[in-house]
Motif scaffolding. Sequence first.
Motif, short mmCIF file in Angstrom:
data_model
loop_
_atom_site.label_atom_id
_atom_site.label_comp_id
_atom_site.label_asym_id
_atom_site.label_seq_id
_atom_site.Cartn_x
_atom_site.Cartn_y
_atom_site.Cartn_z
N MET A 83 0.82 -1.14 -0.04
CA MET A 83 -0.04 0.11 0.15
C MET A 83 0.88 1.24 0.09
N ALA A 84 1.86 1.14 0.78
CA ALA A 84 2.85 2.40 0.76
C ALA A 84 3.56 2.51 -0.54
N ALA A 85 3.78 1.51 -1.14
CA ALA A 85 4.50 1.48 -2.66
C ALA A 85 3.61 2.02 -3.46
N ALA A 86 2.20 1.81 -3.31
CA ALA A 86 1.21 2.34 -4.31
C ALA A 86 0.97 3.72 -4.24
N ILE A 87 0.93 4.40 -2.76
CA ILE A 87 0.75 5.48 -2.53
C ILE A 87 1.99 6.24 -3.24
N ARG A 88 3.11 5.86 -2.83
CA ARG A 88 4.14 6.45 -3.19
C ARG A 88 4.53 6.62 -4.67
N GLY A 89 3.73 5.69 -5.47
CA GLY A 89 3.75 5.95 -6.87
C GLY A 89 2.91 6.63 -7.71
N VAL A 90 1.61 6.83 -6.85
CA VAL A 90 0.58 7.65 -7.23
C VAL A 90 1.32 9.25 -7.16
N LEU A 91 2.03 9.32 -6.09
CA LEU A 91 2.51 10.75 -5.91
C LEU A 91 3.63 10.85 -6.84
N ALA A 92 4.56 10.03 -6.80
CA ALA A 92 6.02 10.07 -7.82
C ALA A 92 5.70 10.26 -9.16
N ASP A 93 4.69 9.36 -9.60
CA ASP A 93 4.51 9.53 -11.23
C ASP A 93 3.33 10.67 -11.33
N ASN A 94 3.10 11.46 -10.35
CA ASN A 94 2.30 12.57 -10.47
C ASN A 94 0.83 12.27 -11.22
N LEU A 95 0.21 11.23 -10.66
CA LEU A 95 -1.09 10.73 -11.27
C LEU A 95 -2.29 11.53 -10.92
N VAL A 96 -2.02 12.25 -9.67
CA VAL A 96 -3.20 13.13 -9.39
C VAL A 96 -3.56 14.20 -10.21
N THR A 97 -2.45 14.78 -10.80
CA THR A 97 -2.55 15.79 -11.67
C THR A 97 -2.40 15.51 -13.42
N HIS A 149 8.53 1.40 -7.00
CA HIS A 149 8.51 2.43 -6.22
C HIS A 149 8.43 1.82 -4.68
N GLY A 150 9.23 0.71 -4.54
CA GLY A 150 10.01 0.39 -3.16
C GLY A 150 9.46 -0.78 -2.57
N ALA A 151 8.47 -1.38 -3.11
CA ALA A 151 7.98 -2.57 -2.38
C ALA A 151 8.85 -3.77 -2.42
N HIS A 152 8.77 -4.55 -1.49
CA HIS A 152 9.61 -5.73 -1.53
C HIS A 152 9.17 -6.83 -2.35
N PRO A 153 10.08 -7.56 -2.85
CA PRO A 153 9.65 -8.68 -3.77
C PRO A 153 8.86 -9.56 -3.26
N GLU A 154 8.89 -9.79 -2.15
CA GLU A 154 7.94 -10.76 -1.54
C GLU A 154 6.15 -10.41 -1.25
N VAL A 155 6.26 -9.06 -1.42
CA VAL A 155 4.72 -8.46 -1.50
C VAL A 155 3.94 -9.21 -2.68
#
Length: 444
Positions: free
Chosen positions: A1-15, A35-41
């Motif tokens: 979840m943290a990686a997904a939120i990070r990705g939404v922000l880093a890739d500017n998907l909101v704008t 965007h930082g998730a561990h492979p085991e995810v």
Amino acid sequence: MAAAIRGVLADNLVTDPAGLRAINDEEFGDWVLRHGAHPEVLDSALIRGLYDLVFGYRTAGSEQPAVAAGTMVFLVGQALFTYRGAFFWKMTAGMGDVVIAPLYQALKARGVRFEFFHRLEGLHLDPSRRAIDSITMGRQATLAHGVEEYDPLIRVGGLPVFPAAPRADQLRPGQVLDDTESHFGIRADVETRTLRKGVDFDHVVLAVSLGMVPIVGRELIADRAEWRQQVSEVSTVATQAFQLWLRPDEPALGWTHPGSTVSGYLRPFETWASMPQTLWSETWPAADTPGTVAYFCGSLDAAWPTEEPAQQYVERLRRQVLDDATAHLDNLRLFFPAAFTDTGFDWSLLMGAAGLTGAAAVATQHLSVNIDPSDRYVQSLPGSDRFRLRPDESGYDNLVLAGDWTDCGMNAGCIEAAVMSGLQAANAISGRGRFHRIRGYWLP
């Protein structure tokens, strides 16, 4: 979840004007790892279950997950943040009984005219190649003398339902009615019927599934590159399912969560649903009624198109599904431990098996071999999103499209997408904006 939120922000998907669609060329697993998730995810139950629920693999049975990142983020967001009271709301009887039959009744009450027993053969362009000029259909059956309109429904337990076979009492005797709904069925048409623009129709809604488009839309595919790209780049996969009815209820079998849906389990039937809420609508002998009904499904490795003879293709895959279902019963010990003895599954618990064991007993249950082109599941593979046609962009003046294979916004194989596509098709025919009176969440 943290990686997904990070990705939404880093890739500017909101704008980004494309919204989540901006990352649909990337595979979801690759995107969250970037965007930082561990492979085991990616091997977690939640993620495996999500892939299984949308048959999200390059090929059936493969270990190569493949779902467009934006589509998966959207679905995960819906699953985690928008459900009300339960992850799934389940129907209390079969979909044909509580969804399709009422829709049919409502449309009929509004004056819609239905003509059953017609198989679409092809759409044909006019000389200008700007519109559909004619439609050819194979007429499979004619009505009996004195029957003016075919009534497809019967009543079971108070519900209007579609019977397992056509209602022969309303049809002329001596006609071949086997497999009239299957592409692989016997072709014994009573006539070929041609509908013509300006005489029989003004507008056309093409609402077949994507697997049928190369068969009925040959002229469209030959005429326009975007049609060729859609059928080549948007993939489908065959699926398989079976259902079991057992005499004891689930607590007696060792399962204490009735109504559950479990995914991410063992293949080829990695998803199963506990469905005791449907039993009230089924007719069983009063002295011998089931307490448990369980639905299982998964993808099926069935290449299409194929050069294998049709009957051989169908029979081979049906045998395979029966064998797979029989073998899968050994995996049910986790769910129904009390259904097993020292020698294995207790076949006497199976309703309707009449003392049979093994594949013979499973064959008395319900198997679904979904290999018909109309039945193949439409996938959301990375990079395929851009090749979907919107309901209002067929490229022809009098043709609109409907189905979960269109670019309807929620580009995933599900009923919600099909409904949204149908609403947009209705708006297109009515000359309104595509999203007129449509509310909800979708990819912009």
